[in-house]
Design a protein around this motif. Structure first.
Motif, PDB file in Angstrom:
ATOM      1  N   TRP A 196      32.705  31.694  45.499  1.00  0.00           N
ATOM      2  CA  TRP A 196      33.536  31.635  44.560  1.00  0.00           C
ATOM      3  C   TRP A 196      34.933  32.323  44.899  1.00  0.00           C
ATOM      4  O   TRP A 196      35.037  33.091  46.263  1.00  0.00           O
ATOM      5  CB  TRP A 196      33.150  32.421  43.180  1.00  0.00           C
ATOM      6  CG  TRP A 196      32.865  33.998  43.478  1.00  0.00           C
ATOM      7  CD1 TRP A 196      33.508  34.863  43.421  1.00  0.00           C
ATOM      8  CD2 TRP A 196      31.506  34.474  43.937  1.00  0.00           C
ATOM      9  NE1 TRP A 196      33.000  36.254  43.441  1.00  0.00           N
ATOM     10  CE2 TRP A 196      31.888  35.861  43.716  1.00  0.00           C
ATOM     11  CE3 TRP A 196      30.273  33.984  44.161  1.00  0.00           C
ATOM     12  CZ2 TRP A 196      30.583  36.723  43.903  1.00  0.00           C
ATOM     13  CZ3 TRP A 196      29.175  34.818  44.351  1.00  0.00           C
ATOM     14  CH2 TRP A 196      29.434  36.334  44.268  1.00  0.00           C
ATOM     15  N   ASP A 197      35.865  32.074  44.118  1.00  0.00           N
ATOM     16  CA  ASP A 197      37.486  32.359  44.309  1.00  0.00           C
ATOM     17  C   ASP A 197      37.440  33.691  44.828  1.00  0.00           C
ATOM     18  O   ASP A 197      38.274  34.015  46.082  1.00  0.00           O
ATOM     19  CB  ASP A 197      38.375  32.078  43.469  1.00  0.00           C
ATOM     20  CG  ASP A 197      38.166  30.604  42.838  1.00  0.00           C
ATOM     21  OD1 ASP A 197      38.073  30.007  43.729  1.00  0.00           O
ATOM     22  OD2 ASP A 197      38.847  30.205  41.997  1.00  0.00           O
ATOM     23  N   LYS A 198      36.931  34.740  44.501  1.00  0.00           N
ATOM     24  CA  LYS A 198      37.134  36.206  44.465  1.00  0.00           C
ATOM     25  C   LYS A 198      36.872  36.280  46.049  1.00  0.00           C
ATOM     26  O   LYS A 198      37.290  37.491  46.819  1.00  0.00           O
ATOM     27  CB  LYS A 198      36.318  37.253  43.782  1.00  0.00           C
ATOM     28  CG  LYS A 198      36.694  38.574  43.824  1.00  0.00           C
ATOM     29  CD  LYS A 198      36.007  39.415  42.815  1.00  0.00           C
ATOM     30  CE  LYS A 198      36.309  40.846  42.805  1.00  0.00           C
ATOM     31  NZ  LYS A 198      35.629  41.801  41.982  1.00  0.00           N
ATOM     32  N   ARG A 199      35.851  35.632  46.541  1.00  0.00           N
ATOM     33  CA  ARG A 199      35.319  36.138  48.081  1.00  0.00           C
ATOM     34  C   ARG A 199      35.838  35.164  48.983  1.00  0.00           C
ATOM     35  O   ARG A 199      35.618  35.382  50.245  1.00  0.00           O
ATOM     36  CB  ARG A 199      33.835  35.905  47.830  1.00  0.00           C
ATOM     37  CG  ARG A 199      32.874  36.581  46.842  1.00  0.00           C
ATOM     38  CD  ARG A 199      31.581  36.755  47.027  1.00  0.00           C
ATOM     39  NE  ARG A 199      31.092  37.732  48.159  1.00  0.00           N
ATOM     40  CZ  ARG A 199      30.132  37.685  48.686  1.00  0.00           C
ATOM     41  NH1 ARG A 199      29.225  36.676  48.947  1.00  0.00           N
ATOM     42  NH2 ARG A 199      29.911  38.599  49.886  1.00  0.00           N
ATOM     43  N   LYS A 200      36.652  34.116  48.799  1.00  0.00           N
ATOM     44  CA  LYS A 200      37.117  33.359  49.874  1.00  0.00           C
ATOM     45  C   LYS A 200      38.211  33.919  50.509  1.00  0.00           C
ATOM     46  O   LYS A 200      37.802  34.018  52.040  1.00  0.00           O
ATOM     47  CB  LYS A 200      38.055  32.272  48.993  1.00  0.00           C
ATOM     48  CG  LYS A 200      37.322  31.247  48.307  1.00  0.00           C
ATOM     49  CD  LYS A 200      38.019  30.184  47.736  1.00  0.00           C
ATOM     50  CE  LYS A 200      37.155  29.174  46.871  1.00  0.00           C
ATOM     51  NZ  LYS A 200      38.119  28.176  45.938  1.00  0.00           N
ATOM     52  N   ASP A 260      32.889  31.007  38.546  1.00  0.00           N
ATOM     53  CA  ASP A 260      32.784  32.205  39.626  1.00  0.00           C
ATOM     54  C   ASP A 260      31.568  33.092  39.434  1.00  0.00           C
ATOM     55  O   ASP A 260      30.984  33.470  40.189  1.00  0.00           O
ATOM     56  CB  ASP A 260      34.240  32.984  39.905  1.00  0.00           C
ATOM     57  CG  ASP A 260      35.145  32.076  40.607  1.00  0.00           C
ATOM     58  OD1 ASP A 260      34.956  30.747  41.139  1.00  0.00           O
ATOM     59  OD2 ASP A 260      36.457  32.509  40.695  1.00  0.00           O
ATOM     60  N   ASP A 276      30.318  42.630  50.700  1.00  0.00           N
ATOM     61  CA  ASP A 276      31.583  42.566  50.715  1.00  0.00           C
ATOM     62  C   ASP A 276      32.550  43.514  51.492  1.00  0.00           C
ATOM     63  O   ASP A 276      33.664  42.736  52.117  1.00  0.00           O
ATOM     64  CB  ASP A 276      32.127  42.673  49.116  1.00  0.00           C
ATOM     65  CG  ASP A 276      31.586  41.686  48.301  1.00  0.00           C
ATOM     66  OD1 ASP A 276      31.447  40.519  48.975  1.00  0.00           O
ATOM     67  OD2 ASP A 276      31.920  41.728  47.096  1.00  0.00           O
ATOM     68  N   GLN A 323      27.694  44.527  47.334  1.00  0.00           N
ATOM     69  CA  GLN A 323      28.928  45.315  47.653  1.00  0.00           C
ATOM     70  C   GLN A 323      29.005  45.618  48.903  1.00  0.00           C
ATOM     71  O   GLN A 323      30.044  45.581  49.606  1.00  0.00           O
ATOM     72  CB  GLN A 323      28.655  46.552  46.632  1.00  0.00           C
ATOM     73  CG  GLN A 323      28.860  46.156  45.125  1.00  0.00           C
ATOM     74  CD  GLN A 323      28.922  47.532  44.350  1.00  0.00           C
ATOM     75  OE1 GLN A 323      28.015  48.463  44.579  1.00  0.00           O
ATOM     76  NE2 GLN A 323      29.898  47.438  43.337  1.00  0.00           N
ATOM     77  N   THR A 376      32.593  36.857  33.122  1.00  0.00           N
ATOM     78  CA  THR A 376      33.368  36.736  34.300  1.00  0.00           C
ATOM     79  C   THR A 376      32.628  37.473  35.495  1.00  0.00           C
ATOM     80  O   THR A 376      31.636  38.281  35.097  1.00  0.00           O
ATOM     81  CB  THR A 376      34.842  37.451  33.954  1.00  0.00           C
ATOM     82  OG1 THR A 376      34.766  38.758  33.876  1.00  0.00           O
ATOM     83  CG2 THR A 376      35.526  36.868  32.995  1.00  0.00           C
ATOM     84  N   PRO A 377      33.194  37.291  36.600  1.00  0.00           N
ATOM     85  CA  PRO A 377      32.758  37.962  37.812  1.00  0.00           C
ATOM     86  C   PRO A 377      32.588  39.687  37.395  1.00  0.00           C
ATOM     87  O   PRO A 377      31.856  40.169  38.057  1.00  0.00           O
ATOM     88  CB  PRO A 377      33.246  37.405  38.956  1.00  0.00           C
ATOM     89  CG  PRO A 377      33.557  36.155  38.693  1.00  0.00           C
ATOM     90  CD  PRO A 377      34.147  36.435  37.119  1.00  0.00           C
ATOM     91  N   GLU A 378      33.682  39.975  37.059  1.00  0.00           N
ATOM     92  CA  GLU A 378      34.175  41.337  36.904  1.00  0.00           C
ATOM     93  C   GLU A 378      33.082  41.950  35.745  1.00  0.00           C
ATOM     94  O   GLU A 378      32.788  43.189  36.241  1.00  0.00           O
ATOM     95  CB  GLU A 378      35.583  41.609  36.380  1.00  0.00           C
ATOM     96  CG  GLU A 378      36.651  41.405  37.389  1.00  0.00           C
ATOM     97  CD  GLU A 378      36.729  39.696  37.592  1.00  0.00           C
ATOM     98  OE1 GLU A 378      37.179  39.419  38.941  1.00  0.00           O
ATOM     99  OE2 GLU A 378      36.431  39.001  36.818  1.00  0.00           O
ATOM    100  N   SER A 420      29.797  42.319  37.723  1.00  0.00           N
ATOM    101  CA  SER A 420      29.638  43.644  38.407  1.00  0.00           C
ATOM    102  C   SER A 420      29.589  44.725  37.822  1.00  0.00           C
ATOM    103  O   SER A 420      28.937  45.835  38.112  1.00  0.00           O
ATOM    104  CB  SER A 420      31.197  43.609  39.232  1.00  0.00           C
ATOM    105  OG  SER A 420      31.506  42.552  40.063  1.00  0.00           O
TER     106      SER A 420
END
Length: 344
Positions: A278-282, A163, A217, A214, A196-198, A201
């Motif tokens: 990626w998963d977080k944005r789905k 991701d 999002d 951001q 990781t994506p975090e 960020s």
């Protein structure tokens, strides 16, 4: 012989008479040139001369450099820049003279902008190409950029969550120099961690381009208060409007693609990987295409096009129009703001 930059290392054991570096990507050109120079130094090329086809340039200087003896009995490199990519009749004749007098102690590196089909099919280009290597240094896109990104991640021995890699792809596609700088930063901050994506960020939160993501999002999630605050902050920080327009266009076009796919009965599960979401944005995209109708998205695309047209043709930075565009990610705004028209 045409060789792509990612294959260059395989062709440096025995250097040809010349290299042709033509393209629009500064990172690819400089990185390719440095690889050539490093290999040349190992093979005894220690002197460098630099020429540029500026106004008043004398092609006789190139021939003189080619035929001159080294003061230090070392092999020499001539770097020639063609700002417009075309040597003209006189330059073509000079190249012909050079090739008629091959010199194993000389290496010619010709650099210029992206070469058109007309240039690559010209006699002067083909004659140099036949004796050397042509490197098309064009910024990779899509799958090619993904392969380039993987190669740089391996180069810096980074471990990147899939991701996070998708995030890097979205952040830096089209900008190899910025991507390279990001890789260097990650190597310093997390040389042995699974990134990781975090973490990305946190690393990039102070960079305006990440703040643009951001904002994306926030509008995808329909958090209008946060989105308007971010937009005002980006304006105050001097963020270039073309960057914002690029990001918003990308999101609106992707929403249109997803909405049309769903309308045609396709499963979203098959589309996430295809579009590198990626998963977080789905959930953000799922929510956006659920609440927005197809005509809403098409209207947003037309609205954005008018803003960009005014920016490019008139130099008009319409921040109010950009604010309205963000609000249009809320379907209720399409009725309330229907009376607002942008002039083009």
């Amino acid at each position: 012989m045409r060789v792509y930059p990612d294959q260059l290392k395989q062709h440096l054991k025995q250097l040809p008479q010349c290299f042709l570096l033509f393209g629009d990507d500064p990172w690819l050109i400089e990185n390719s040139k440095q690889l050539i120079l490093n290999a040349a130094k190992k093979q005894g090329f220690e002197e460098r001369g630099q020429l540029s086809q500026e106004t008043g340039f004398n092609w006789g200087d190139l021939i003189q450099e080619w035929q001159a003896m080294s003061l230090f009995a070392s092999r020499r490199i001539i770097e020639l820049t063609l700002p417009h990519g075309k040597p003209g009749i006189e330059g073509a004749a000079a190249f012909k003279t050079l090739l008629q007098h091959p010199n194993p102690d000389m290496l010619l590196i010709v650099q210029g902008p992206k070469a058109s089909a007309e240039q690559t099919n010209s006699k002067w280009f083909k004659s140099l190409d036949a004796k050397g290597i042509y490197l098309p240094c064009t910024t990779p896109e899509g799958k090619q950029f993904e392969r380039w990104l993987d190669s740089r991640i391996n180069h810096y021995a980074l471990t990147v969550h899939h991701d996070a890699k998708a995030m890097l792809f979205s952040l830096f596609e089209g900008n190899l120099l910025a991507a390279e700088q990001a890789m260097q930063l990650l190597q310093l901050l997390s040389p042995k961690q699974n990134i990781t994506p975090e973490q990305l960020s946190e690393y990039f939160e102070d960079q305006s381009r990440f703040s643009v993501f951001q904002l994306c999002d926030a509008i995808l999630g329909n958090h209008q208060k946060n989105a308007q605050h971010m937009l005002a902050q980006l304006k105050a920080e001097g963020t270039a409007m073309p960057i914002l327009m690029w990001a918003l266009f990308k999101e609106i076009n992707l929403l249109l693609t997803l909405k049309l796919a769903v309308h045609n009965g396709e499963q979203l599960s098959k589309l996430w990987g295809q579009h590198r979401i990626w998963d977080k944005r789905k959930p953000l995209y799922q929510a956006a295409i659920t609440r927005l109708d197809l005509d809403h998205i098409e209207h947003m695309l037309a609205f954005a096009s008018t803003i960009e047209l005014n920016l490019k043709q008139k130099g008009l930075e319409d921040w109010i129009g950009l604010s309205h565009l963000c609000i249009l990610f809320d379907p209720r705004a399409h009725n309330r703001l229907a009376h607002i028209k942008l002039t083009d």
